[in-house]
Scaffold this motif. Structure first.
Motif, PDB file in Angstrom:
ATOM      1  N   THR A   1      -5.361  17.129  -4.986  1.00 21.00           N
ATOM      2  CA  THR A   1      -6.205  16.563  -3.929  1.00 21.00           C
ATOM      3  C   THR A   1      -5.594  15.286  -3.362  1.00 21.00           C
ATOM      4  OG1 THR A   1      -7.478  15.284  -5.551  1.00 21.00           O
ATOM      5  CG2 THR A   1      -8.268  17.501  -5.028  1.00 21.00           C
ATOM      6  N   ILE A   2      -6.192  14.826  -2.281  1.00 16.31           N
ATOM      7  CA  ILE A   2      -5.787  13.548  -1.695  1.00 16.31           C
ATOM      8  C   ILE A   2      -6.451  12.439  -2.516  1.00 16.31           C
ATOM      9  CG2 ILE A   2      -5.826  12.103   0.375  1.00 16.31           C
ATOM     10  CD1 ILE A   2      -6.168  14.691   1.998  1.00 16.31           C
ATOM     11  N   PRO A   3      -5.687  11.545  -3.137  1.00 16.69           N
ATOM     12  CA  PRO A   3      -6.298  10.498  -3.969  1.00 16.69           C
ATOM     13  C   PRO A   3      -7.196   9.572  -3.152  1.00 16.69           C
ATOM     14  CG  PRO A   3      -3.918  10.631  -4.327  1.00 16.69           C
ATOM     15  CD  PRO A   3      -4.217  11.443  -3.121  1.00 16.69           C
ATOM     16  N   ALA A   4      -8.402   9.380  -3.643  1.00 13.66           N
ATOM     17  CA  ALA A   4      -9.317   8.454  -2.975  1.00 13.66           C
ATOM     18  C   ALA A   4      -8.761   7.037  -2.965  1.00 13.66           C
ATOM     19  CB  ALA A   4     -10.683   8.493  -3.658  1.00 13.66           C
ATOM     20  N   GLU A   5      -7.872   6.740  -3.925  1.00 16.45           N
ATOM     21  CA  GLU A   5      -7.312   5.390  -4.048  1.00 16.45           C
ATOM     22  C   GLU A   5      -6.474   4.990  -2.834  1.00 16.45           C
ATOM     23  OE1 GLU A   5      -8.346   6.833  -8.083  1.00 16.45           O
ATOM     24  OE2 GLU A   5      -7.293   7.672  -6.355  1.00 16.45           O
ATOM     25  N   ILE A   6      -6.040   5.967  -2.035  1.00 21.75           N
ATOM     26  CA  ILE A   6      -5.300   5.621  -0.819  1.00 21.75           C
ATOM     27  C   ILE A   6      -6.158   4.735   0.084  1.00 21.75           C
ATOM     28  CG2 ILE A   6      -4.339   6.590   1.323  1.00 21.75           C
ATOM     29  CD1 ILE A   6      -3.265   8.899  -0.244  1.00 21.75           C
ATOM     30  N   GLY A   7      -7.441   4.867  -0.032  1.00 22.23           N
ATOM     31  CA  GLY A   7      -8.352   4.026   0.758  1.00 22.23           C
ATOM     32  C   GLY A   7      -8.236   2.550   0.444  1.00 22.23           C
ATOM     33  N   ASN A   8      -7.565   2.195  -0.670  1.00 18.17           N
ATOM     34  CA  ASN A   8      -7.376   0.782  -1.017  1.00 18.17           C
ATOM     35  C   ASN A   8      -6.144   0.172  -0.361  1.00 18.17           C
ATOM     36  OD1 ASN A   8      -9.632   0.780  -2.746  1.00 18.17           O
ATOM     37  ND2 ASN A   8      -8.405   1.602  -4.444  1.00 18.17           N
ATOM     38  N   LEU A   9      -5.353   0.984   0.325  1.00 16.80           N
ATOM     39  CA  LEU A   9      -4.164   0.464   1.017  1.00 16.80           C
ATOM     40  C   LEU A   9      -4.590  -0.084   2.375  1.00 16.80           C
ATOM     41  CD1 LEU A   9      -1.706   3.400   0.178  1.00 16.80           C
ATOM     42  CD2 LEU A   9      -1.829   1.151  -0.918  1.00 16.80           C
ATOM     43  N   THR A  10      -5.238  -1.191   2.352  1.00 19.11           N
ATOM     44  CA  THR A  10      -5.914  -1.714   3.545  1.00 19.11           C
ATOM     45  C   THR A  10      -4.979  -2.197   4.645  1.00 19.11           C
ATOM     46  OG1 THR A  10      -6.108  -3.862   2.438  1.00 19.11           O
ATOM     47  CG2 THR A  10      -7.985  -2.340   2.263  1.00 19.11           C
ATOM     48  N   MET A  11      -3.685  -2.317   4.350  1.00 23.52           N
ATOM     49  CA  MET A  11      -2.721  -2.716   5.375  1.00 23.52           C
ATOM     50  C   MET A  11      -2.115  -1.499   6.090  1.00 23.52           C
ATOM     51  SD  MET A  11      -2.739  -6.009   5.253  1.00 23.52           S
ATOM     52  CE  MET A  11      -1.255  -6.494   6.140  1.00 23.52           C
ATOM     53  N   LEU A  12      -2.494  -0.312   5.651  1.00 22.95           N
ATOM     54  CA  LEU A  12      -1.889   0.919   6.161  1.00 22.95           C
ATOM     55  C   LEU A  12      -2.207   1.126   7.648  1.00 22.95           C
ATOM     56  CD1 LEU A  12      -0.167   2.909   4.466  1.00 22.95           C
ATOM     57  CD2 LEU A  12      -2.177   4.405   4.389  1.00 22.95           C
ATOM     58  N   THR A  13      -1.167   1.416   8.440  1.00 25.10           N
ATOM     59  CA  THR A  13      -1.351   1.741   9.857  1.00 25.10           C
ATOM     60  C   THR A  13      -1.003   3.192  10.158  1.00 25.10           C
ATOM     61  OG1 THR A  13       0.887   1.027  10.446  1.00 25.10           O
ATOM     62  CG2 THR A  13      -0.850  -0.632  10.558  1.00 25.10           C
ATOM     63  N   THR A  14      -0.178   3.815   9.280  1.00 23.07           N
ATOM     64  CA  THR A  14       0.252   5.198   9.506  1.00 23.07           C
ATOM     65  C   THR A  14       0.122   5.997   8.214  1.00 23.07           C
ATOM     66  OG1 THR A  14       1.829   4.535  11.225  1.00 23.07           O
ATOM     67  CG2 THR A  14       2.154   6.692  10.207  1.00 23.07           C
ATOM     68  N   LEU A  15      -0.551   7.150   8.288  1.00 21.24           N
ATOM     69  CA  LEU A  15      -0.720   8.022   7.133  1.00 21.24           C
ATOM     70  C   LEU A  15      -0.399   9.449   7.559  1.00 21.24           C
ATOM     71  CD1 LEU A  15      -1.585   8.594   4.218  1.00 21.24           C
ATOM     72  CD2 LEU A  15      -3.967   8.667   5.012  1.00 21.24           C
ATOM     73  N   LEU A  16       0.669  10.002   6.970  1.00 25.30           N
ATOM     74  CA  LEU A  16       1.129  11.341   7.333  1.00 25.30           C
ATOM     75  C   LEU A  16       1.123  12.244   6.107  1.00 25.30           C
ATOM     76  CD1 LEU A  16       4.220  10.242   9.490  1.00 25.30           C
ATOM     77  CD2 LEU A  16       1.869  10.611  10.248  1.00 25.30           C
ATOM     78  N   LEU A  17       0.316  13.312   6.147  1.00 25.87           N
ATOM     79  CA  LEU A  17       0.169  14.207   5.002  1.00 25.87           C
ATOM     80  C   LEU A  17       0.262  15.675   5.420  1.00 25.87           C
ATOM     81  CD1 LEU A  17      -2.840  12.427   3.208  1.00 25.87           C
ATOM     82  CD2 LEU A  17      -0.425  12.316   2.570  1.00 25.87           C
ATOM     83  N   GLY A  18       1.092  15.957   6.396  1.00 21.73           N
ATOM     84  CA  GLY A  18       1.150  17.309   6.929  1.00 21.73           C
ATOM     85  C   GLY A  18       2.045  18.252   6.152  1.00 21.73           C
ATOM     86  N   LEU A  19       1.667  19.538   6.194  1.00 20.65           N
ATOM     87  CA  LEU A  19       2.452  20.626   5.632  1.00 20.65           C
ATOM     88  C   LEU A  19       2.793  20.416   4.162  1.00 20.65           C
ATOM     89  CD1 LEU A  19       3.461  23.315   6.741  1.00 20.65           C
ATOM     90  CD2 LEU A  19       5.683  22.263   7.130  1.00 20.65           C
ATOM     91  N   THR A  20       1.760  20.295   3.362  1.00 15.79           N
ATOM     92  CA  THR A  20       1.900  20.261   1.907  1.00 15.79           C
ATOM     93  C   THR A  20       0.953  21.324   1.347  1.00 15.79           C
ATOM     94  OG1 THR A  20       0.232  18.519   1.692  1.00 15.79           O
ATOM     95  CG2 THR A  20       2.512  17.804   1.926  1.00 15.79           C
TER      96      THR A  20
END
Length: 362
Positions: free
Chosen positions: A34-53
């Motif tokens: 699954t997509i880790p919920a913890e990614i939500g803590n990367l508050t400086m994130l401007t780009t998130l790419l999770l395609g074709l996995t």
């Protein structure tokens, strides 16, 4: 950037320790889980790419905590559940791509209100349902809206005309209807206010309506108009000849009547014109020979009668021509030797198909 590395296993939850990370690109890998919920803590994130996995499960609500996120792309995964409403409250979001992810459910009723910077929305090839979200018109900077191949229902709101920057509107393959059956499609009139609109696709929806004369008011930017299998009735408005820069028109599989308008000669840039499986009658006008860029012309399965225009053989750009299942009563023009044609008689009607039409060599 960790994309295109064939990484496998689970996406580690301790990525949250990279507190200053601005770009997380994990596309084109073999991740599972699954997509880790913890990614939500990367508050400086401007780009998130999770395609074709090979990710599964739901999109974590916690991704809505990424209040600096501008670009989110998630496509061709094996997810489930609905799109979290929290994503539509990220005011910095500019591009949202959730394509071919097996998502279901409805969109929030206020979609578009919390994303003033949103420019592109790609939600095609999912199982999303519910009434078309009229509130999307509040995303005033939107240039592209793609809801292709879902199960959205209800009518297409006239308020879409408020999206003055809109360039691409892809609503094909849904269950959208006309608010007043068998009346003019008023949303088309409203969309003529979108002066940058290049591509308009509404095909494969049970709209059950009439093309308004106002379609001639679309700006010269319109290149693609696709309204196949929409249960369109009535005639083709003569004003269609005003679409001077249009490249492709698809009206296949409707209930259009009347005749091919002579104003079609105004479409000097038209390359592909599809009118198969309607109830168009009368003859093919000579004006069609003015389409000096036409490559594909399909008028099959109508009620067209009379002779073929002799000038048709002078249209050297023509590559495919479909005129079968009509009531034509003449042979092909002599100049049509430029075509490889297979033709035959059936039930006293002339049927012929053009599979390929090479240019003449002089």
């Amino acid at each position: 950037m960790l994309s295109k590395n064939r990484l496998d296993g689970l996406i580690p939850s301790n990525l949250q320790n990279c507190s200053k990370l601005r770009t997380l690109s994990l596309s084109l890998n073999d991740f599972t889980g699954t997509i880790p919920a913890e990614i939500g803590n990367l508050t400086m994130l401007t780009t998130l790419l999770l395609g074709l996995t090979y990710l599964k499960g739901e999109i974590p609500v916690e991704l809505g905590y990424l209040l600096r996120l501008q670009l989110f792309r998630l496509y061709q995964n094996r997810l489930s559940g609905s799109i979290p409403a929290s994503l539509f409250n990220i005011s910095t979001l500019q591009i949202l791509t959730l394509v071919d992810c097996q998502l279901s459910g409805t969109l929030p009723s206020n979609v578009g209100q919390g994303t003033p910077n949103l420019k592109e929305i790609y939600l095609g090839m999912n199982n999303l349902s519910g009434v078309f979200p009229a509130s999307i018109s509040n995303a005033s900077r939107l240039t592209l809206l793609d809801l292709y191949n879902n199960m959205f229902s209800g009518s297409i709101p006239d308020s879409l005309g408020n999206l003055e920057l809109l360039e691409v509107l892809q609503l094909g393959n849904n269950w959208l209807i006309n608010q007043n059956p068998s009346s003019e499609l008023t949303f088309l009139t409203s969309l003529t206010r979108c002066r940058n609109l290049r591509e308009l696709v509404i095909g494969q929806n049970p709209l059950n309506g009439i093309l308004p004369a106002s379609i001639g008011n679309f700006s010269s930017s319109l290149e693609i108009f696709s309204a196949y299998r929409c249960k369109l009735s009535g005639i083709i408005p003569e004003e269609i000849g005003n679409l001077t820069d249009v490249l492709r028109i698809s009206l296949n599989g409707n209930d259009l009547t009347g005749f091919i308008p002579k104003t079609l000669r105004g479409l000097r840039k038209l390359q592909r014109f599809f009118l198969r499986s309607n109830m168009i009658s009368r003859t093919i006008p000579d004006d069609i020979c003015y389409l000096q860029n036409i490559r594909d012309l399909s008028l099959s399965q109508n009620k067209i009668s009379g002779p073929l225009p002799l000038c048709l053989g002078n249209v050297t750009t023509l590559r495919s021509l479909f005129l079968d299942s009509n009531q034509l009563n003449s042979s092909l023009p002599g100049a049509c030797g430029a075509f490889k044609i297979y033709w035959y008689l059936m039930q006293h009607q002339i049927h012929f198909l053009v599979f390929y039409c090479p240019k003449l060599e002089i």
